[in-house]
Structure formats: C-alpha cells, structure tokens
Design a protein around this motif. Structure first.
Motif, PDB file in Angstrom:
ATOM      1  N   ASP A 167      28.658  39.017  77.111  1.00 26.37           N
ATOM      2  CA  ASP A 167      28.298  40.041  76.129  1.00 26.37           C
ATOM      3  C   ASP A 167      26.976  40.746  76.422  1.00 26.37           C
ATOM      4  N   ASN A 168      26.091  40.143  77.206  1.00 18.77           N
ATOM      5  CA  ASN A 168      24.774  40.774  77.407  1.00 18.77           C
ATOM      6  C   ASN A 168      24.416  41.028  78.875  1.00 18.77           C
ATOM      7  N   SER A 169      25.265  40.622  79.806  1.00 17.13           N
ATOM      8  CA  SER A 169      24.906  40.692  81.222  1.00 17.13           C
ATOM      9  C   SER A 169      25.272  42.001  81.901  1.00 17.13           C
ATOM     10  N   GLY A 170      26.188  42.769  81.300  1.00 17.43           N
ATOM     11  CA  GLY A 170      26.730  43.918  82.001  1.00 17.43           C
ATOM     12  C   GLY A 170      27.648  43.507  83.136  1.00 17.43           C
ATOM     13  N   ARG A 171      28.032  42.219  83.150  1.00 18.10           N
ATOM     14  CA  ARG A 171      28.924  41.631  84.153  1.00 18.10           C
ATOM     15  C   ARG A 171      28.309  41.669  85.547  1.00 18.10           C
ATOM     16  N   VAL A 172      27.003  41.478  85.625  1.00 17.76           N
ATOM     17  CA  VAL A 172      26.301  41.320  86.901  1.00 17.76           C
ATOM     18  C   VAL A 172      25.277  40.203  86.753  1.00 17.76           C
ATOM     19  N   THR A 173      24.826  39.671  87.890  1.00 18.31           N
ATOM     20  CA  THR A 173      23.759  38.675  87.852  1.00 18.31           C
ATOM     21  C   THR A 173      22.426  39.348  87.553  1.00 18.31           C
ATOM     22  N   HIS A 174      21.477  38.551  87.123  1.00 16.45           N
ATOM     23  CA  HIS A 174      20.157  39.070  86.779  1.00 16.45           C
ATOM     24  C   HIS A 174      19.051  38.264  87.458  1.00 16.45           C
ATOM     25  N   GLU A 175      17.913  38.910  87.607  1.00 20.28           N
ATOM     26  CA  GLU A 175      16.741  38.234  88.162  1.00 20.28           C
ATOM     27  C   GLU A 175      16.467  36.957  87.377  1.00 20.28           C
ATOM     28  N   VAL A 176      16.176  35.892  88.090  1.00 19.02           N
ATOM     29  CA  VAL A 176      15.917  34.619  87.421  1.00 19.02           C
ATOM     30  C   VAL A 176      14.632  34.698  86.603  1.00 19.02           C
ATOM     31  N   GLY A 177      14.583  33.922  85.532  1.00 25.88           N
ATOM     32  CA  GLY A 177      13.346  33.764  84.781  1.00 25.88           C
ATOM     33  C   GLY A 177      13.008  34.863  83.802  1.00 25.88           C
ATOM     34  N   ARG A 178      13.962  35.732  83.463  1.00 21.01           N
ATOM     35  CA  ARG A 178      13.657  36.839  82.553  1.00 21.01           C
ATOM     36  C   ARG A 178      13.902  36.473  81.087  1.00 21.01           C
ATOM     37  N   LEU A 179      14.621  35.427  80.835  1.00 23.41           N
ATOM     38  CA  LEU A 179      14.889  34.995  79.468  1.00 23.41           C
ATOM     39  C   LEU A 179      14.058  33.756  79.137  1.00 23.41           C
ATOM     40  N   LYS A 180      14.225  33.257  77.952  1.00 19.53           N
ATOM     41  CA  LYS A 180      13.435  32.125  77.473  1.00 19.53           C
ATOM     42  C   LYS A 180      13.793  30.841  78.234  1.00 19.53           C
ATOM     43  N   PRO A 181      12.791  30.029  78.608  1.00 25.06           N
ATOM     44  CA  PRO A 181      13.084  28.749  79.271  1.00 25.06           C
ATOM     45  C   PRO A 181      13.438  27.663  78.262  1.00 25.06           C
ATOM     46  N   ASN A 182      13.892  26.525  78.777  1.00 26.32           N
ATOM     47  CA  ASN A 182      14.144  25.397  77.878  1.00 26.32           C
ATOM     48  C   ASN A 182      12.863  24.599  77.655  1.00 26.32           C
ATOM     49  N   GLU A 183      12.969  23.456  77.019  1.00 25.00           N
ATOM     50  CA  GLU A 183      11.797  22.678  76.630  1.00 25.00           C
ATOM     51  C   GLU A 183      10.957  22.213  77.824  1.00 25.00           C
ATOM     52  N   LEU A 184      11.568  22.112  79.015  1.00 18.21           N
ATOM     53  CA  LEU A 184      10.849  21.680  80.211  1.00 18.21           C
ATOM     54  C   LEU A 184      10.329  22.850  81.050  1.00 18.21           C
ATOM     55  N   GLY A 185      10.600  24.072  80.591  1.00 17.59           N
ATOM     56  CA  GLY A 185      10.189  25.232  81.367  1.00 17.59           C
ATOM     57  C   GLY A 185      11.176  25.610  82.448  1.00 17.59           C
ATOM     58  N   LEU A 186      12.443  25.224  82.287  1.00 18.11           N
ATOM     59  CA  LEU A 186      13.504  25.557  83.240  1.00 18.11           C
ATOM     60  C   LEU A 186      14.260  26.784  82.754  1.00 18.11           C
ATOM     61  N   TYR A 187      14.525  27.708  83.672  1.00 17.16           N
ATOM     62  CA  TYR A 187      15.158  28.975  83.314  1.00 17.16           C
ATOM     63  C   TYR A 187      16.619  29.032  83.769  1.00 17.16           C
ATOM     64  N   ASP A 188      17.423  29.726  82.978  1.00 10.97           N
ATOM     65  CA  ASP A 188      18.799  30.081  83.356  1.00 10.97           C
ATOM     66  C   ASP A 188      19.709  28.877  83.555  1.00 10.97           C
ATOM     67  N   MET A 189      19.422  27.776  82.902  1.00  9.08           N
ATOM     68  CA  MET A 189      20.341  26.647  83.010  1.00  9.08           C
ATOM     69  C   MET A 189      21.584  26.877  82.161  1.00  9.08           C
TER      70      MET A 189
END
Length: 255
Positions: A167-189
């Motif tokens: 629903d939000n990707s435009g059906r393509v991959t995105h640069e890593v790390g642009r959204l909110k990380p998890n509790e450990l600071g890991l992105y895009d899991m």
C-alpha cells in the motif's frame, strides 16, 4: 563502506539458545553487495524513488546460495578464510536468460546475471565470520530482543511506520533506513525485501515429491501488510525470487 556496515552492526544479547550475536542494522544494500561480489544482480537497479540513493536500496534477485557466498567473501575480506562459517562444494550455476526474463513481470531492466542455483553447504556456527541468521535469531532481533514491546511489526503496530509494503511502496524497493527502526535500532525488518534465514525445510507435493525450501521472514514491498507480521514467514525456493528477496547478515558477538 565495509567498515561502516560492519561497525554499525547491532549487538543482540539474551537470545537464549542462540546466545548473543551481532546483526546488520540494515538489509544488505546494492552498493555493499557490489563492493564485495563485484556485481549488482538486483531487479531494481535503476530509477530509485525520488530523494533516495540507488546504492542504498537493498540487493535482491539473489539465491540463498548467493547470500551464503556473500557471507563467505565478506569474511575472507575482513577476517580471513579460516573464520568462514560456510563451506560450499558441487556448485551449480545458472544464467538468467531472455526466456526466463519474460516470466519475471517485476523486473525493470533484465541484467542476465549468473547466480548459484545449487550447492552442498556445510555450516559451522563456531566460527566468527558472517552468516545468515537462523529464524530464531532473526525473530528475536526483529521483536526487539530484551527491549521488546511485543509489537506486531518490527518496531510498531502500525505497518506504515516501519515497513514498505504493497500500500505504501509504489511496488518498488526503497533505500534502507528511511522508516522507523525497532527497539534495537534495526531497520526494515518488516517490509522492503524478504530476508533469507539459514533454516532448511522441505515441501512435499501431492505426488510425494520432496523439495528443499529456505525460510525467509519480514514480508516485502509488494506483499500485503499482514505478510510483514513478525509471526509470519515463508518457506520459499533457494533460487532467486522476482525482486522481493534479499538478506541481512549476522556474526559472532565478539569479533
């Protein structure tokens, strides 16, 4: 670049039977993969979304064996061959050809790269080198380890905060790390690309034919948000997917 990625890996403590380990803060990117392996096999190798850096998009169109080979090569470059966690033998290669490309509707610009289709792999976790996470390790880290707040996705109960999905990707991959990380600071899991785990499983069809499968976790940019639930995982082919399959690496806690 290698030092930056490795130096940014996150220590995950209190992982029970798996023990402590370090995990990539980000999915392996196209620029990192190319620096290590000398090629970028990705579907989405051009035309990044506005404001994003192409090389920082996650690598995809890799087989499970390609991911394993990357882990070994990165280990050789940074620690030496004696610390490799994998031994590969009987390696079989396959080239992505024109006929195959016709069946890959998501591929923007076919690159016809050669990938590892199959190999015999021996795994050693007593080495210090880089490897793929087990599903248990991946899930513990994605949940936030000992800092977990029991979110549905990695870092939130709202998929749009942490995941690129249908629903939000435009059906393509995105640069890593642009959204909110998890509790450990890991992105895009959750979202962006599915991530290979080390675990082997098997699929039996109606003819009682048995086929190997590898577990992958996290959902992807062209999947629905429910596929990014931390409780969900895929039992997929070891060969490359259609642009939605990438990976993240782990290594021993002490290097």
């Amino acid at each position: 670049m290698l030092r930056d990625y490795i130096g940014g890996m996150v220590l995950v403590e209190g992982a029970g039977g798996s023990g402590s380990f370090r995990i990539g803060r980000y999915e392996v990117t196209q620029e990192l993969y190319e620096a290590v392996m000398g090629a970028n096999p990705s579907y989405y190798s051009k035309n990044p979304p506005e404001g994003e850096t192409q090389g920082r998009r996650p690598v995809e169109f890799v087989s499970w064996y390609d991911a394993v080979a990357f882990c070994n090569r990165l280990t050789v470059l940074t620690m030496g061959e004696k610390e490799c966690c994998y031994t590969l033998s009987n390696i079989q290669y396959e080239t992505d050809d024109d006929e195959a490309a016709k069946k890959k509707a998501f591929k923007e610009d076919p690159t016809y790269v050669t990938f590892i289709r199959s190999a015999d792999v021996t795994i050693r976790h007593d080495k210090k080198g880089f490897r793929l996470p087990t599903r248990e390790e991946w899930l513990f880290a994605a949940k936030g380890g000992t800092k977990s707040r029991s979110y549905r996705y990695a870092g939130s109960d709202d998929a749009a905060e942490v995941a690129w999905y249908y629903d939000n990707s435009g059906r393509v991959t995105h640069e890593v790390g642009r959204l909110k990380p998890n509790e450990l600071g890991l992105y895009d899991m959750s979202g962006n690309v599915k991530e290979f785990c080390e675990d082997l499983t098997f699929y039996t069809n109606t003819k009682n034919e048995v086929f190997p499968r590898r577990i992958s976790s996290g959902g992807s940019f062209f999947a629905q948000d429910k596929e990014a639930y931390l409780s969900e995982y895929d039992e997929g082919l070891e060969s490359p997917g259609n642009g939605g399959q990438g990976f993240r690496i782990v290594c021993a806690a002490a290097r």
